[in-house]
Design an enzyme around this catalytic site. Structure first.
Site, PDB file in Angstrom:
ATOM      1  N   LEU A 178       5.147   8.494   4.317  1.00  0.00           N
ATOM      2  CA  LEU A 178       4.268   7.715   5.205  1.00  0.00           C
ATOM      3  C   LEU A 178       4.445   6.221   5.000  1.00  0.00           C
ATOM      4  O   LEU A 178       4.261   5.417   5.899  1.00  0.00           O
ATOM      5  CB  LEU A 178       2.806   8.062   4.933  1.00  0.00           C
ATOM      6  CG  LEU A 178       2.337   9.460   5.312  1.00  0.00           C
ATOM      7  CD1 LEU A 178       0.955   9.721   4.743  1.00  0.00           C
ATOM      8  CD2 LEU A 178       2.321   9.613   6.827  1.00  0.00           C
ATOM      9  N   GLY A 179       4.759   5.854   3.786  1.00  0.00           N
ATOM     10  CA  GLY A 179       4.895   4.423   3.497  1.00  0.00           C
ATOM     11  C   GLY A 179       5.212   4.185   2.039  1.00  0.00           C
ATOM     12  O   GLY A 179       5.339   5.122   1.254  1.00  0.00           O
ATOM     13  N   PHE A 183       2.774   1.269  -6.210  1.00  0.00           N
ATOM     14  CA  PHE A 183       3.112   2.099  -7.367  1.00  0.00           C
ATOM     15  C   PHE A 183       4.099   3.204  -7.052  1.00  0.00           C
ATOM     16  O   PHE A 183       4.496   3.949  -7.924  1.00  0.00           O
ATOM     17  CB  PHE A 183       1.830   2.726  -7.936  1.00  0.00           C
ATOM     18  CG  PHE A 183       0.746   1.716  -8.150  1.00  0.00           C
ATOM     19  CD1 PHE A 183       0.946   0.654  -9.008  1.00  0.00           C
ATOM     20  CD2 PHE A 183      -0.447   1.811  -7.477  1.00  0.00           C
ATOM     21  CE1 PHE A 183      -0.038  -0.294  -9.198  1.00  0.00           C
ATOM     22  CE2 PHE A 183      -1.444   0.862  -7.662  1.00  0.00           C
ATOM     23  CZ  PHE A 183      -1.231  -0.191  -8.525  1.00  0.00           C
ATOM     24  N   GLY A 184       4.455   3.340  -5.809  1.00  0.00           N
ATOM     25  CA  GLY A 184       5.378   4.404  -5.433  1.00  0.00           C
ATOM     26  C   GLY A 184       5.181   4.745  -3.972  1.00  0.00           C
ATOM     27  O   GLY A 184       4.440   4.078  -3.259  1.00  0.00           O
ATOM     28  N   VAL A 186       4.233   7.017  -0.554  1.00  0.00           N
ATOM     29  CA  VAL A 186       3.106   7.826  -0.084  1.00  0.00           C
ATOM     30  C   VAL A 186       3.666   8.844   0.909  1.00  0.00           C
ATOM     31  O   VAL A 186       4.452   8.493   1.796  1.00  0.00           O
ATOM     32  CB  VAL A 186       2.036   6.946   0.607  1.00  0.00           C
ATOM     33  CG1 VAL A 186       0.856   7.786   1.067  1.00  0.00           C
ATOM     34  CG2 VAL A 186       1.562   5.839  -0.326  1.00  0.00           C
ATOM     35  N   LYS A 206      -0.034  10.283  -2.963  1.00  0.00           N
ATOM     36  CA  LYS A 206       0.413   8.985  -3.474  1.00  0.00           C
ATOM     37  C   LYS A 206       1.098   9.206  -4.805  1.00  0.00           C
ATOM     38  O   LYS A 206       0.490   9.729  -5.736  1.00  0.00           O
ATOM     39  CB  LYS A 206      -0.790   8.049  -3.609  1.00  0.00           C
ATOM     40  CG  LYS A 206      -0.391   6.632  -3.856  1.00  0.00           C
ATOM     41  CD  LYS A 206      -1.585   5.704  -3.734  1.00  0.00           C
ATOM     42  CE  LYS A 206      -1.761   5.190  -2.345  1.00  0.00           C
ATOM     43  NZ  LYS A 206      -2.640   4.030  -2.248  1.00  0.00           N
ATOM     44  N   ASP A 312      -8.176  -5.813  -4.126  1.00  0.00           N
ATOM     45  CA  ASP A 312      -7.086  -6.053  -3.175  1.00  0.00           C
ATOM     46  C   ASP A 312      -7.536  -5.675  -1.764  1.00  0.00           C
ATOM     47  O   ASP A 312      -6.804  -5.023  -1.017  1.00  0.00           O
ATOM     48  CB  ASP A 312      -5.856  -5.241  -3.609  1.00  0.00           C
ATOM     49  CG  ASP A 312      -4.581  -5.745  -2.932  1.00  0.00           C
ATOM     50  OD1 ASP A 312      -4.639  -6.767  -2.217  1.00  0.00           O
ATOM     51  OD2 ASP A 312      -3.529  -5.099  -3.109  1.00  0.00           O
ATOM     52  N   ARG A 316      -4.339  -4.576   5.254  1.00  0.00           N
ATOM     53  CA  ARG A 316      -3.259  -3.623   4.954  1.00  0.00           C
ATOM     54  C   ARG A 316      -3.770  -2.454   4.111  1.00  0.00           C
ATOM     55  O   ARG A 316      -3.136  -1.405   4.044  1.00  0.00           O
ATOM     56  CB  ARG A 316      -2.103  -4.325   4.234  1.00  0.00           C
ATOM     57  CG  ARG A 316      -2.515  -4.875   2.903  1.00  0.00           C
ATOM     58  CD  ARG A 316      -1.474  -5.654   2.145  1.00  0.00           C
ATOM     59  NE  ARG A 316      -2.107  -6.333   1.030  1.00  0.00           N
ATOM     60  CZ  ARG A 316      -2.645  -7.543   1.080  1.00  0.00           C
ATOM     61  NH1 ARG A 316      -2.547  -8.252   2.190  1.00  0.00           N
ATOM     62  NH2 ARG A 316      -3.242  -8.057   0.046  1.00  0.00           N
ATOM     63  N   ASN A 317      -4.907  -2.640   3.429  1.00  0.00           N
ATOM     64  CA  ASN A 317      -5.469  -1.597   2.570  1.00  0.00           C
ATOM     65  C   ASN A 317      -6.685  -0.909   3.184  1.00  0.00           C
ATOM     66  O   ASN A 317      -7.493  -0.320   2.484  1.00  0.00           O
ATOM     67  CB  ASN A 317      -5.830  -2.180   1.200  1.00  0.00           C
ATOM     68  CG  ASN A 317      -4.583  -2.455   0.381  1.00  0.00           C
ATOM     69  OD1 ASN A 317      -3.591  -1.732   0.513  1.00  0.00           O
ATOM     70  ND2 ASN A 317      -4.612  -3.496  -0.432  1.00  0.00           N
ATOM     71  N   ASP A 330      -6.980   2.494  -1.258  1.00  0.00           N
ATOM     72  CA  ASP A 330      -6.287   1.774  -2.335  1.00  0.00           C
ATOM     73  C   ASP A 330      -7.214   1.092  -3.340  1.00  0.00           C
ATOM     74  O   ASP A 330      -6.860   0.087  -3.920  1.00  0.00           O
ATOM     75  CB  ASP A 330      -5.383   0.686  -1.734  1.00  0.00           C
ATOM     76  CG  ASP A 330      -3.950   0.945  -2.132  1.00  0.00           C
ATOM     77  OD1 ASP A 330      -3.705   1.977  -2.736  1.00  0.00           O
ATOM     78  OD2 ASP A 330      -3.093   0.097  -1.838  1.00  0.00           O
TER      79      ASP A 330
HETATM   80  P1  AMP Z   1      -0.519   2.069  -0.080  1.00  0.00           P
HETATM   81  O1  AMP Z   1       0.161   2.497  -1.326  1.00  0.00           O
HETATM   82  O2  AMP Z   1      -1.963   2.489  -0.103  1.00  0.00           O
HETATM   83  O3  AMP Z   1      -0.318   0.643   0.256  1.00  0.00           O
HETATM   84  O4  AMP Z   1       0.092   2.941   1.091  1.00  0.00           O
HETATM   85  C1  AMP Z   1       1.316   2.651   1.729  1.00  0.00           C
HETATM   86  C2  AMP Z   1       1.265   3.218   3.118  1.00  0.00           C
HETATM   87  O5  AMP Z   1       1.088   4.626   3.040  1.00  0.00           O
HETATM   88  C3  AMP Z   1       0.101   2.714   3.939  1.00  0.00           C
HETATM   89  O6  AMP Z   1       0.393   1.551   4.637  1.00  0.00           O
HETATM   90  C4  AMP Z   1      -0.154   3.861   4.889  1.00  0.00           C
HETATM   91  O7  AMP Z   1       0.714   3.767   5.994  1.00  0.00           O
HETATM   92  C5  AMP Z   1       0.222   5.073   4.073  1.00  0.00           C
HETATM   93  N1  AMP Z   1      -0.966   5.695   3.496  1.00  0.00           N
HETATM   94  C6  AMP Z   1      -1.547   5.393   2.322  1.00  0.00           C
HETATM   95  N2  AMP Z   1      -2.609   6.157   2.106  1.00  0.00           N
HETATM   96  C7  AMP Z   1      -2.722   6.966   3.171  1.00  0.00           C
HETATM   97  C8  AMP Z   1      -3.654   7.989   3.561  1.00  0.00           C
HETATM   98  N3  AMP Z   1      -4.679   8.320   2.774  1.00  0.00           N
HETATM   99  N4  AMP Z   1      -3.464   8.612   4.731  1.00  0.00           N
HETATM  100  C9  AMP Z   1      -2.424   8.278   5.530  1.00  0.00           C
HETATM  101  N5  AMP Z   1      -1.531   7.322   5.224  1.00  0.00           N
HETATM  102  C10 AMP Z   1      -1.666   6.678   4.080  1.00  0.00           C
END
Ligand code: AMP
Length: 472
Positions: A178-179, A183-184, A186, A206, A312, A316-317, A330
């Site tokens: 997903l992204g 830390f790694g 998702v 995650k 944070d 974006r979060n 996050d």
């Molecule tokens: P993050 O590590 O929270 O910055 O997540 C990176 C990317 O993963 C985010 O920009 C979202 O696109 C996706 N993502 C993170 N958490 C979720 C979630 N709970 N459900 C769907 N997508 C997520």
């Protein structure tokens, strides 16, 4: 086992009798020596003797042996009780060990294969992930906790985390990425029977790397404890469980399908331009945007009531669900410094940071309130980068000298006042999230457009990039 206890008891009794005898003999010898040395007179007919030197009547032999035997009885009783306790403890230990040896060994699983008892009906088409996995021995939760302290003193406070939040990896079917987070990666995944539910549920996984160091793992499990106790709120991404038996550690979260608030805002720009040009927006309305702010405020009221500092908070979060509900994401794991971040030098979200965080590394709920003010500005400008046209250095200097972002022309004064109150230099003068929520409650109740998108000055708010040495 009872026979050996009885035998140990009789050996102990013999031992105590021998001790009593030898003590009595020793007392007798002392008394005799005293007589020989002339320290005591001859006993009279009543068994008393006169101390010739002090002319003091004292009890002769019976007095000496009587005092010693009382002591002996007390010592014997104490030794006896302690001995018996020791024998019982050893017996219980041996019996338990014996019973444990009789149990059938647990099936060792070294891969992500679905176990038959877990898979259940294979007709449901559920396919588990096959992934090589390290043996548990040196990477168990217990092992990690112990390594952060001493070898054999796992932290009892974190013991609770595992049984209820640990999720079997072989019930996870990881799908597309997903992204990429701090830390790694998702991933989207299917989890079988998660959170007490039946069947398959879509979750976000995650991946957390670099967790095996004692500092990182200690911090990780601390945060996990917080997440586990947090409970759920419609405006906060729910924590569903974790996989911590081996690296990579996984956090299992509620899947929020609509992407980040930042991407929603930025995507809506193009549609906005179209809407502005052709009359009527096809994208987000002023009310939608105010509702986003309101949702985030409600989520933050909840988090701050639980004493969680996000550190944070930014668009974006925040994630947006299919029905356009914003959910704060996050939190809990975002930490400045190297608690989790192993790979790169820490990058800080400077444009969202309060002066006390920038210059004194101080983080409180009120620094989250500052960040909320910046997030409000992001919403109003449809995802522009805060402090447009300014470098990171200029932002830091400016904030220190009291510079604050101007009111965007298309933003109502009430909304801008709210932003400004979040940017008070004195944290105590910034509003609580509860108060922010109440202000937004009242804005939501009126039909007024607090963000006039028809007059959005796209030229001023085009900055969507950040210098490479900044976090975002
Ligand atoms: P993050 O590590 O929270 O910055 O997540 C990176 C990317 O993963 C985010 O920009 C979202 O696109 C996706 N993502 C993170 N958490 C979720 C979630 N709970 N459900 C769907 N997508 C997520």
């Amino acid at each position: 086992m009872p026979t050996s206890i009885a035998r140990s008891g009789s050996v102990l009794a013999d031992f105590l009798a021998t001790v009593a005898q030898s003590e009595s003999a020793a007392a007798q010898a002392t008394y005799t020596d005293a007589l020989v040395d002339g320290q005591l007179g001859d006993p009279d007919e009543n068994g008393f003797t006169v101390d010739p030197e002090n002319s003091r009547i004292s009890e002769a032999e019976p007095a000496v042996s009587g005092g010693v035997s009382t002591t002996i009885i007390i010592i014997a009783a104490v030794v006896g009780v302690v001995g018996l306790i020791a024998v019982v403890v050893v017996a219980i230990f041996l019996m338990r060990r014996h019973a444990a040896r009789d149990k059938p060994p647990k099936k060792a699983s070294s891969s992500m294969e679905l176990e038959p008892n877990v898979a259940g009906n294979s007709d449901d088409g559920y396919q588990s992930l096959r992934m090589p996995r390290r043996q548990k021995s040196d990477h168990t939760y217990q092992g990690l906790m112990a390594s952060s302290k001493t070898e054999d003193t796992p932290d009892v406070a974190y013991e609770d985390v595992k049984p209820s939040s640990e999720f079997p990896r072989n019930q996870l079917n990881i799908k597309e990425k997903l992204g990429q987070g701090e830390f790694g990666s998702v991933y989207k995944a299917e989890a079988w029977k998660i959170s007490g539910g039946e069947g398959v549920k879509t979750v976000a996984v995650k991946e957390l790397k670099g967790m095996s160091s004692p500092t990182a793992s200690t911090a990780f499990f601390k945060e996990l404890t917080v997440l586990k106790l947090l409970g759920t709120h419609p405006n906060v991404v729910s924590f569903l469980g974790c996989c911590t038996d081996a690296e990579p550690f996984y956090l299992l979260l509620e899947y929020v399908s609509g992407g980040s608030l930042q991407s929603n805002l930025r995507t809506s720009r193009t549609q906005q331009t179209y809407g502005n040009l052709h009359g009527g927006s096809k994208s987000l309305s002023s009310r939608d945007l105010t509702k986003f702010a309101w949702d985030v405020a409600k989520g933050m009221t909840f988090l701050s009531s639980k004493k969680i500092i996000h550190r944070d908070l930014a668009s974006r979060n925040v994630l947006v669900s299919a029905d356009r509900t914003c959910k704060v994401s996050d939190f809990g794991f975002s930490r400045e410094g190297d608690e989790y971040e192993r790979t790169t030098k820490t990058r800080l979200p400077i444009r969202w940071m309060a002066p006390e965080s920038l210059f004194h590394r101080k983080y409180t709920t009120k620094t989250d309130v500052w960040a909320f003010g910046v997030l409000l500005w992001e919403i109003v400008t449809l995802g522009a980068t805060p402090y447009p046209g300014m470098s990171k250095r200029e932002v830091m200097d400016g904030v220190q000298q009291g510079y604050r972002m101007d009111k965007p022309k298309h933003c109502d004064a009430k909304l801008y006042n709210l932003m400004q109150s979040c940017w008070e230099v004195d944290p105590a003068r910034r509003p609580e999230f509860r108060k922010i929520q109440r202000t937004l409650d009242s804005l939501m109740e009126t039909e007024h457009d607090y963000i006039n998108l028809a007059t959005l000055d796209e030229n001023t708010y085009t900055s969507l990039q950040t210098a490479s040495d900044e976090k975002y």
